[in-house]
Design a protein around this motif. Structure first.
Motif, PDB file in Angstrom:
ATOM      1  N   PHE A 108      -1.943  -9.017 -11.485  1.00 37.60           N
ATOM      2  CA  PHE A 108      -2.571  -8.044 -10.601  1.00 37.60           C
ATOM      3  C   PHE A 108      -1.541  -7.032 -10.133  1.00 37.60           C
ATOM      4  O   PHE A 108      -0.333  -7.280 -10.157  1.00 37.60           O
ATOM      5  N   VAL A 109      -2.040  -5.892  -9.665  1.00 40.31           N
ATOM      6  CA  VAL A 109      -1.200  -4.862  -9.084  1.00 40.31           C
ATOM      7  C   VAL A 109      -1.845  -4.447  -7.761  1.00 40.31           C
ATOM      8  O   VAL A 109      -3.062  -4.440  -7.636  1.00 40.31           O
ATOM      9  N   TYR A 110      -0.984  -4.130  -6.773  1.00 40.23           N
ATOM     10  CA  TYR A 110      -1.491  -3.617  -5.505  1.00 40.23           C
ATOM     11  C   TYR A 110      -1.754  -2.125  -5.666  1.00 40.23           C
ATOM     12  O   TYR A 110      -0.982  -1.405  -6.304  1.00 40.23           O
ATOM     13  N   ALA A 111      -2.854  -1.660  -5.081  1.00 40.61           N
ATOM     14  CA  ALA A 111      -3.191  -0.242  -5.149  1.00 40.61           C
ATOM     15  C   ALA A 111      -3.921   0.163  -3.881  1.00 40.61           C
ATOM     16  O   ALA A 111      -4.633  -0.651  -3.278  1.00 40.61           O
ATOM     17  N   ASN A 112      -3.734   1.406  -3.499  1.00 44.51           N
ATOM     18  CA  ASN A 112      -4.467   1.964  -2.364  1.00 44.51           C
ATOM     19  C   ASN A 112      -5.688   2.686  -2.900  1.00 44.51           C
ATOM     20  O   ASN A 112      -5.598   3.464  -3.849  1.00 44.51           O
ATOM     21  N   ILE A 113      -6.817   2.438  -2.284  1.00 45.95           N
ATOM     22  CA  ILE A 113      -8.057   3.091  -2.672  1.00 45.95           C
ATOM     23  C   ILE A 113      -8.058   4.493  -2.077  1.00 45.95           C
ATOM     24  O   ILE A 113      -8.044   4.657  -0.856  1.00 45.95           O
ATOM     25  N   THR A 114      -8.061   5.495  -2.948  1.00 49.39           N
ATOM     26  CA  THR A 114      -8.103   6.876  -2.456  1.00 49.39           C
ATOM     27  C   THR A 114      -9.528   7.409  -2.447  1.00 49.39           C
ATOM     28  O   THR A 114      -9.834   8.332  -1.713  1.00 49.39           O
ATOM     29  N   SER A 115     -10.385   6.802  -3.274  1.00 53.51           N
ATOM     30  CA  SER A 115     -11.786   7.210  -3.314  1.00 53.51           C
ATOM     31  C   SER A 115     -12.611   5.992  -3.711  1.00 53.51           C
ATOM     32  O   SER A 115     -12.438   5.452  -4.806  1.00 53.51           O
ATOM     33  N   ALA A 116     -13.485   5.558  -2.831  1.00 53.46           N
ATOM     34  CA  ALA A 116     -14.291   4.366  -3.104  1.00 53.46           C
ATOM     35  C   ALA A 116     -15.743   4.715  -3.388  1.00 53.46           C
ATOM     36  O   ALA A 116     -16.587   3.833  -3.470  1.00 53.46           O
ATOM     37  N   ASP A 117     -16.030   5.999  -3.547  1.00 56.65           N
ATOM     38  CA  ASP A 117     -17.420   6.381  -3.773  1.00 56.65           C
ATOM     39  C   ASP A 117     -17.728   6.690  -5.237  1.00 56.65           C
ATOM     40  O   ASP A 117     -18.873   6.956  -5.593  1.00 56.65           O
ATOM     41  N   LYS A 118     -16.710   6.662  -6.098  1.00 56.92           N
ATOM     42  CA  LYS A 118     -16.904   6.928  -7.522  1.00 56.92           C
ATOM     43  C   LYS A 118     -16.059   5.971  -8.337  1.00 56.92           C
ATOM     44  O   LYS A 118     -15.013   5.511  -7.887  1.00 56.92           O
ATOM     45  N   VAL A 119     -16.530   5.674  -9.536  1.00 57.79           N
ATOM     46  CA  VAL A 119     -15.770   4.853 -10.477  1.00 57.79           C
ATOM     47  C   VAL A 119     -15.842   5.505 -11.859  1.00 57.79           C
ATOM     48  O   VAL A 119     -16.751   6.279 -12.144  1.00 57.79           O
ATOM     49  N   VAL A 120     -14.876   5.171 -12.694  1.00 58.04           N
ATOM     50  CA  VAL A 120     -14.879   5.645 -14.074  1.00 58.04           C
ATOM     51  C   VAL A 120     -15.504   4.536 -14.926  1.00 58.04           C
ATOM     52  O   VAL A 120     -15.070   3.391 -14.886  1.00 58.04           O
ATOM     53  N   VAL A 121     -16.560   4.917 -15.666  1.00 61.72           N
ATOM     54  CA  VAL A 121     -17.343   3.950 -16.429  1.00 61.72           C
ATOM     55  C   VAL A 121     -17.303   4.306 -17.908  1.00 61.72           C
ATOM     56  O   VAL A 121     -17.461   5.467 -18.284  1.00 61.72           O
ATOM     57  N   ASP A 122     -17.098   3.285 -18.734  1.00 62.34           N
ATOM     58  CA  ASP A 122     -17.168   3.462 -20.189  1.00 62.34           C
ATOM     59  C   ASP A 122     -18.639   3.601 -20.560  1.00 62.34           C
ATOM     60  O   ASP A 122     -19.447   2.717 -20.262  1.00 62.34           O
ATOM     61  N   GLY A 140     -19.540   4.235 -23.785  1.00 73.98           N
ATOM     62  CA  GLY A 140     -19.636   3.943 -25.208  1.00 73.98           C
ATOM     63  C   GLY A 140     -18.823   4.889 -26.064  1.00 73.98           C
ATOM     64  O   GLY A 140     -18.467   5.986 -25.642  1.00 73.98           O
ATOM     65  N   SER A 141     -18.509   4.443 -27.263  1.00 73.81           N
ATOM     66  CA  SER A 141     -17.733   5.219 -28.233  1.00 73.81           C
ATOM     67  C   SER A 141     -16.396   5.680 -27.675  1.00 73.81           C
ATOM     68  O   SER A 141     -15.896   6.757 -28.020  1.00 73.81           O
ATOM     69  N   GLY A 142     -15.829   4.896 -26.780  1.00 70.29           N
ATOM     70  CA  GLY A 142     -14.531   5.228 -26.207  1.00 70.29           C
ATOM     71  C   GLY A 142     -14.559   6.349 -25.193  1.00 70.29           C
ATOM     72  O   GLY A 142     -13.520   6.880 -24.817  1.00 70.29           O
ATOM     73  N   VAL A 143     -15.752   6.712 -24.732  1.00 66.01           N
ATOM     74  CA  VAL A 143     -15.895   7.787 -23.749  1.00 66.01           C
ATOM     75  C   VAL A 143     -16.123   7.178 -22.367  1.00 66.01           C
ATOM     76  O   VAL A 143     -16.996   6.333 -22.192  1.00 66.01           O
ATOM     77  N   SER A 144     -15.323   7.631 -21.412  1.00 60.88           N
ATOM     78  CA  SER A 144     -15.466   7.177 -20.029  1.00 60.88           C
ATOM     79  C   SER A 144     -15.739   8.392 -19.155  1.00 60.88           C
ATOM     80  O   SER A 144     -15.190   9.473 -19.388  1.00 60.88           O
ATOM     81  N   VAL A 145     -16.591   8.197 -18.153  1.00 58.07           N
ATOM     82  CA  VAL A 145     -16.948   9.294 -17.244  1.00 58.07           C
ATOM     83  C   VAL A 145     -16.899   8.791 -15.809  1.00 58.07           C
ATOM     84  O   VAL A 145     -17.109   7.616 -15.534  1.00 58.07           O
ATOM     85  N   GLU A 146     -16.631   9.717 -14.904  1.00 57.67           N
ATOM     86  CA  GLU A 146     -16.645   9.395 -13.477  1.00 57.67           C
ATOM     87  C   GLU A 146     -18.081   9.487 -12.977  1.00 57.67           C
ATOM     88  O   GLU A 146     -18.776  10.467 -13.235  1.00 57.67           O
ATOM     89  N   ARG A 147     -18.514   8.442 -12.271  1.00 62.07           N
ATOM     90  CA  ARG A 147     -19.890   8.388 -11.765  1.00 62.07           C
ATOM     91  C   ARG A 147     -19.888   7.855 -10.337  1.00 62.07           C
ATOM     92  O   ARG A 147     -19.045   7.027  -9.972  1.00 62.07           O
ATOM     93  N   PRO A 148     -20.874   8.298  -9.552  1.00 60.72           N
ATOM     94  CA  PRO A 148     -21.061   7.690  -8.228  1.00 60.72           C
ATOM     95  C   PRO A 148     -21.377   6.194  -8.395  1.00 60.72           C
ATOM     96  O   PRO A 148     -21.861   5.769  -9.451  1.00 60.72           O
ATOM     97  N   LEU A 149     -21.128   5.429  -7.358  1.00 61.79           N
ATOM     98  CA  LEU A 149     -21.311   3.971  -7.430  1.00 61.79           C
ATOM     99  C   LEU A 149     -22.709   3.577  -7.903  1.00 61.79           C
ATOM    100  O   LEU A 149     -22.855   2.687  -8.745  1.00 61.79           O
ATOM    101  N   ASP A 150     -23.735   4.227  -7.361  1.00 61.89           N
ATOM    102  CA  ASP A 150     -25.109   3.875  -7.747  1.00 61.89           C
ATOM    103  C   ASP A 150     -25.360   4.116  -9.235  1.00 61.89           C
ATOM    104  O   ASP A 150     -25.983   3.294  -9.911  1.00 61.89           O
ATOM    105  N   ASP A 151     -24.866   5.251  -9.751  1.00 63.01           N
ATOM    106  CA  ASP A 151     -25.037   5.543 -11.180  1.00 63.01           C
ATOM    107  C   ASP A 151     -24.276   4.532 -12.038  1.00 63.01           C
ATOM    108  O   ASP A 151     -24.780   4.059 -13.056  1.00 63.01           O
ATOM    109  N   ALA A 152     -23.055   4.238 -11.611  1.00 58.16           N
ATOM    110  CA  ALA A 152     -22.243   3.270 -12.353  1.00 58.16           C
ATOM    111  C   ALA A 152     -22.925   1.902 -12.375  1.00 58.16           C
ATOM    112  O   ALA A 152     -22.947   1.222 -13.407  1.00 58.16           O
TER     113      ALA A 152
END
Length: 148
Positions: free
Chosen positions: A68-82, A84-96
């Motif tokens: 594990f690594v320690y990290a500070n959360i700078t934004s908790a309202d969006k995540v980067v989601v794969d 498919g096909s190696g493509v990842s996008v940033e999405r709001p939590l509900d969309d993710a």
């Protein structure tokens, strides 16, 4: 397995071996799909927990192999989601969450379908085993009668 009576025992043995190989391949795929379903479950739990996290909170994040690594959360309202096909996008939590729930449902359906295929293969293998066993018993019975 209609028509087994006319089949050469060697052909049945080859068919049995082919079914066995297919069953083993499906079993390996089932293991990988189960791992993916479990992974989706972990992601969904993490997304649900992020709703309660404030920016600036220090957390431990897995980096692999139980490390594990320690990290500070700078934004908790969006995540980067794969997506498919190696493509990842940033999405709001509900969309993710919706993306991951859909992926998990698709994986669970695939798991069920593979399990059904595995059951069919197992039935076919059992039918061949049963047929060969009956043939062996008949041959032993005939052999015993000719010796008497």
């Amino acid at each position: 397995m209609a028509g087994m009576n006319e089949q050469d025992p060697r052909a049945l043995a080859m068919q049995y071996q082919e079914l066995k190989k297919r069953a083993e391949a499906i079993q390996q795929q089932l293991t990988m799909v189960k791992f993916s379903v479990d992974d989706c479950t972990k992601v969904l739990k993490t997304i649900e927990e992020l709703v309660n996290v404030e920016e600036g909170t220090e957390m431990m994040f897995p980096i692999g192999s139980g490390s594990f690594v320690y990290a500070n959360i700078t934004s908790a309202d969006k995540v980067v989601v794969d997506i498919g096909s190696g493509v990842s996008v940033e999405r709001p939590l509900d969309d993710a969450k919706q993306i991951m729930e859909k992926r998990k449902a698709e994986l669970e359906k695939a798991y069920e379908n593979m399990n059904a295929s595995l059951a069919q293969l197992s039935q076919q293998m059992q039918a061949i085993e049963s047929f060969i066993s009956r043939q062996q018993q008949q041959a032993q019975g005939q052999q015993g009668q000719t010796q008497q």
